[in-house]
Scaffold this motif. Sequence first.
Motif, PDB file in Angstrom:
ATOM      1  N   CYS A  60       0.541  -0.972   0.152  1.00  0.00           N
ATOM      2  CA  CYS A  60      -0.222   0.272  -0.034  1.00  0.00           C
ATOM      3  C   CYS A  60       0.543   0.914  -0.176  1.00  0.00           C
ATOM      4  O   CYS A  60       2.299   1.146   0.797  1.00  0.00           O
ATOM      5  CB  CYS A  60      -1.156  -0.137   1.627  1.00  0.00           C
ATOM      6  SG  CYS A  60      -1.569   1.803   1.472  1.00  0.00           S
ATOM      7  N   HIS A  62       0.486   3.593   1.213  1.00  0.00           N
ATOM      8  CA  HIS A  62       0.280   4.774   2.808  1.00  0.00           C
ATOM      9  C   HIS A  62       0.427   3.970   3.504  1.00  0.00           C
ATOM     10  O   HIS A  62       1.446   5.190   4.992  1.00  0.00           O
ATOM     11  CB  HIS A  62      -1.230   5.668   3.332  1.00  0.00           C
ATOM     12  CG  HIS A  62      -2.221   5.858   1.469  1.00  0.00           C
ATOM     13  ND1 HIS A  62      -1.752   7.265   1.262  1.00  0.00           N
ATOM     14  CD2 HIS A  62      -3.335   5.215   0.942  1.00  0.00           C
ATOM     15  CE1 HIS A  62      -2.627   7.319   0.486  1.00  0.00           C
ATOM     16  NE2 HIS A  62      -3.255   6.669   0.125  1.00  0.00           N
ATOM     17  N   CYS A  69       0.861   3.045   8.834  1.00  0.00           N
ATOM     18  CA  CYS A  69      -0.078   2.873   7.555  1.00  0.00           C
ATOM     19  C   CYS A  69      -0.604   5.808   8.558  1.00  0.00           C
ATOM     20  O   CYS A  69      -0.152   5.169   9.014  1.00  0.00           O
ATOM     21  CB  CYS A  69      -1.784   3.110   8.112  1.00  0.00           C
ATOM     22  SG  CYS A  69      -3.088   3.976   7.392  1.00  0.00           S
ATOM     23  N   ARG A  71      -2.586   7.284   6.219  1.00  0.00           N
ATOM     24  CA  ARG A  71      -3.402   7.866   6.142  1.00  0.00           C
ATOM     25  C   ARG A  71      -4.808   7.027   5.989  1.00  0.00           C
ATOM     26  O   ARG A  71      -4.562   5.816   4.915  1.00  0.00           O
ATOM     27  CB  ARG A  71      -3.395   8.375   4.617  1.00  0.00           C
ATOM     28  CG  ARG A  71      -4.554   9.198   4.313  1.00  0.00           C
ATOM     29  CD  ARG A  71      -3.967   9.880   2.997  1.00  0.00           C
ATOM     30  NE  ARG A  71      -4.899  10.107   2.119  1.00  0.00           N
ATOM     31  CZ  ARG A  71      -4.542  10.697   0.871  1.00  0.00           C
ATOM     32  NH1 ARG A  71      -4.264  11.121   0.446  1.00  0.00           N
ATOM     33  NH2 ARG A  71      -6.793  12.040   0.975  1.00  0.00           N
ATOM     34  N   ASN A  73      -8.771   5.137   5.811  1.00  0.00           N
ATOM     35  CA  ASN A  73      -9.604   5.553   5.545  1.00  0.00           C
ATOM     36  C   ASN A  73     -10.668   4.944   5.541  1.00  0.00           C
ATOM     37  O   ASN A  73     -10.406   3.700   6.803  1.00  0.00           O
ATOM     38  CB  ASN A  73      -9.423   5.362   3.757  1.00  0.00           C
ATOM     39  CG  ASN A  73      -8.723   4.159   3.778  1.00  0.00           C
ATOM     40  OD1 ASN A  73      -9.924   3.421   3.741  1.00  0.00           O
ATOM     41  ND2 ASN A  73      -7.730   4.482   3.125  1.00  0.00           N
ATOM     42  N   SER A  75     -12.324   2.272   4.463  1.00  0.00           N
ATOM     43  CA  SER A  75     -12.202   1.340   3.728  1.00  0.00           C
ATOM     44  C   SER A  75     -11.933   0.785   3.969  1.00  0.00           C
ATOM     45  O   SER A  75     -11.939  -0.558   4.437  1.00  0.00           O
ATOM     46  CB  SER A  75     -11.971   1.943   2.001  1.00  0.00           C
ATOM     47  OG  SER A  75     -12.400   2.588   1.214  1.00  0.00           O
ATOM     48  N   CYS A  76     -10.379   0.875   4.808  1.00  0.00           N
ATOM     49  CA  CYS A  76      -9.662  -0.019   5.429  1.00  0.00           C
ATOM     50  C   CYS A  76      -9.822  -0.679   6.838  1.00  0.00           C
ATOM     51  O   CYS A  76     -10.129  -1.722   7.125  1.00  0.00           O
ATOM     52  CB  CYS A  76      -8.200   0.366   5.243  1.00  0.00           C
ATOM     53  SG  CYS A  76      -7.768   0.748   3.538  1.00  0.00           S
ATOM     54  N   GLN A 107     -16.180   4.453   0.387  1.00  0.00           N
ATOM     55  CA  GLN A 107     -15.303   3.453   0.526  1.00  0.00           C
ATOM     56  C   GLN A 107     -15.171   3.008  -0.668  1.00  0.00           C
ATOM     57  O   GLN A 107     -15.561   1.934  -1.965  1.00  0.00           O
ATOM     58  CB  GLN A 107     -15.183   1.946   1.350  1.00  0.00           C
ATOM     59  CG  GLN A 107     -16.517   2.620   2.685  1.00  0.00           C
ATOM     60  CD  GLN A 107     -16.905   1.208   3.475  1.00  0.00           C
ATOM     61  OE1 GLN A 107     -16.450  -0.174   3.517  1.00  0.00           O
ATOM     62  NE2 GLN A 107     -17.945   1.352   4.014  1.00  0.00           N
ATOM     63  N   ASP A 108     -13.415   2.447  -1.033  1.00  0.00           N
ATOM     64  CA  ASP A 108     -12.829   2.370  -2.321  1.00  0.00           C
ATOM     65  C   ASP A 108     -11.739   1.193  -1.562  1.00  0.00           C
ATOM     66  O   ASP A 108     -11.623   1.186  -0.626  1.00  0.00           O
ATOM     67  CB  ASP A 108     -12.467   3.044  -2.895  1.00  0.00           C
ATOM     68  CG  ASP A 108     -12.619   2.960  -4.498  1.00  0.00           C
ATOM     69  OD1 ASP A 108     -12.285   1.244  -5.013  1.00  0.00           O
ATOM     70  OD2 ASP A 108     -12.032   3.487  -5.938  1.00  0.00           O
ATOM     71  N   ARG A 110      -8.507   0.671  -0.543  1.00  0.00           N
ATOM     72  CA  ARG A 110      -7.228   1.388  -0.172  1.00  0.00           C
ATOM     73  C   ARG A 110      -7.330   3.242  -0.493  1.00  0.00           C
ATOM     74  O   ARG A 110      -6.768   3.490   0.399  1.00  0.00           O
ATOM     75  CB  ARG A 110      -5.629   0.504  -0.260  1.00  0.00           C
ATOM     76  CG  ARG A 110      -5.319  -0.631   0.029  1.00  0.00           C
ATOM     77  CD  ARG A 110      -4.473  -0.925  -0.751  1.00  0.00           C
ATOM     78  NE  ARG A 110      -4.156  -2.357   0.139  1.00  0.00           N
ATOM     79  CZ  ARG A 110      -3.256  -2.808  -0.526  1.00  0.00           C
ATOM     80  NH1 ARG A 110      -1.863  -2.129  -1.084  1.00  0.00           N
ATOM     81  NH2 ARG A 110      -2.589  -4.241   0.304  1.00  0.00           N
ATOM     82  N   GLU A 111      -7.656   3.729   0.031  1.00  0.00           N
ATOM     83  CA  GLU A 111      -8.656   4.523  -0.344  1.00  0.00           C
ATOM     84  C   GLU A 111     -10.375   4.884   0.199  1.00  0.00           C
ATOM     85  O   GLU A 111     -10.518   3.994  -0.572  1.00  0.00           O
ATOM     86  CB  GLU A 111      -9.074   5.713  -2.030  1.00  0.00           C
ATOM     87  CG  GLU A 111      -9.072   4.696  -2.981  1.00  0.00           C
ATOM     88  CD  GLU A 111      -8.596   5.777  -4.152  1.00  0.00           C
ATOM     89  OE1 GLU A 111      -7.661   6.665  -3.924  1.00  0.00           O
ATOM     90  OE2 GLU A 111      -8.376   5.278  -4.698  1.00  0.00           O
ATOM     91  N   ASP A 112     -10.472   6.085   0.299  1.00  0.00           N
ATOM     92  CA  ASP A 112     -12.248   6.342   0.276  1.00  0.00           C
ATOM     93  C   ASP A 112     -11.819   7.775  -0.360  1.00  0.00           C
ATOM     94  O   ASP A 112     -11.770   8.690  -0.113  1.00  0.00           O
ATOM     95  CB  ASP A 112     -12.503   6.880   2.088  1.00  0.00           C
ATOM     96  CG  ASP A 112     -12.153   7.615   2.803  1.00  0.00           C
ATOM     97  OD1 ASP A 112     -12.587   9.051   2.259  1.00  0.00           O
ATOM     98  OD2 ASP A 112     -11.671   7.375   3.708  1.00  0.00           O
TER      99      ASP A 112
END
Length: 213
Positions: A60, A62, A69, A71, A73, A75-76, A107-108, A110-112
């Motif tokens: 990842c 981030h 981590c 960043r 979010n 989603s994670c 939500q997506d 590894r990011e949001d």
Amino acid sequence: MPDTTLDEQTDKSAGPIIHLPTKVSRTSLIENGMLTLNEWGANHICKVCIANSGSCCRDCRHLLDGVGCQRRNTSCTAWLCGFHKFLLYEVGQLEEWNNFWHQVPGQDYREDFTPEYIVIDKALRRQKQTMEHLGEALAADLQEMERSHIAIGIIITLREKLDKNIDQLTTVENDPKKQIRLRRKIKVLTSGFERFHHLLKKYHEQQADVISP
């Protein structure tokens, strides 16, 4: 409708102390999710997987080596590995967790794209006292399994099998026969978790005492 954080809206006894729906910040969603998982000891399980080259966050952008981590979010935070799903499944919190995060948009992978503030109508219950020892016991069982098995990557393989079977279990609500078969399979897969099952039994006994008249 006033802005609030999830810590303000829920107390440690597991119930909203203000009326839902309510407006909360994206940051408080993430913080509350992490706090809830850590109250069950999920962080101890992560340490075992990371030590055995099974980090879910591998590659990842981030992730900072040696730090973690950079960043977080929604989603994670919402996503659960097979072991975390199993932990919440056994303590009866998995459905509540899923329902809570289903109401969070954006939500997506590894990011949001979650807005800075959203309105929610479901909250995560908090425990009166930390149940961290349950996750810690499960982590100890996983460490023992890794040491005692010749097969390389045994716990990572088990994690994926649990993930698959628990996901299937959540989709067969109207098929009792499939439910029974999947529950048996999960029980067989986790039969070696002696420390965890010992403490889980005590937890359920305590819960029964609390709700009994």
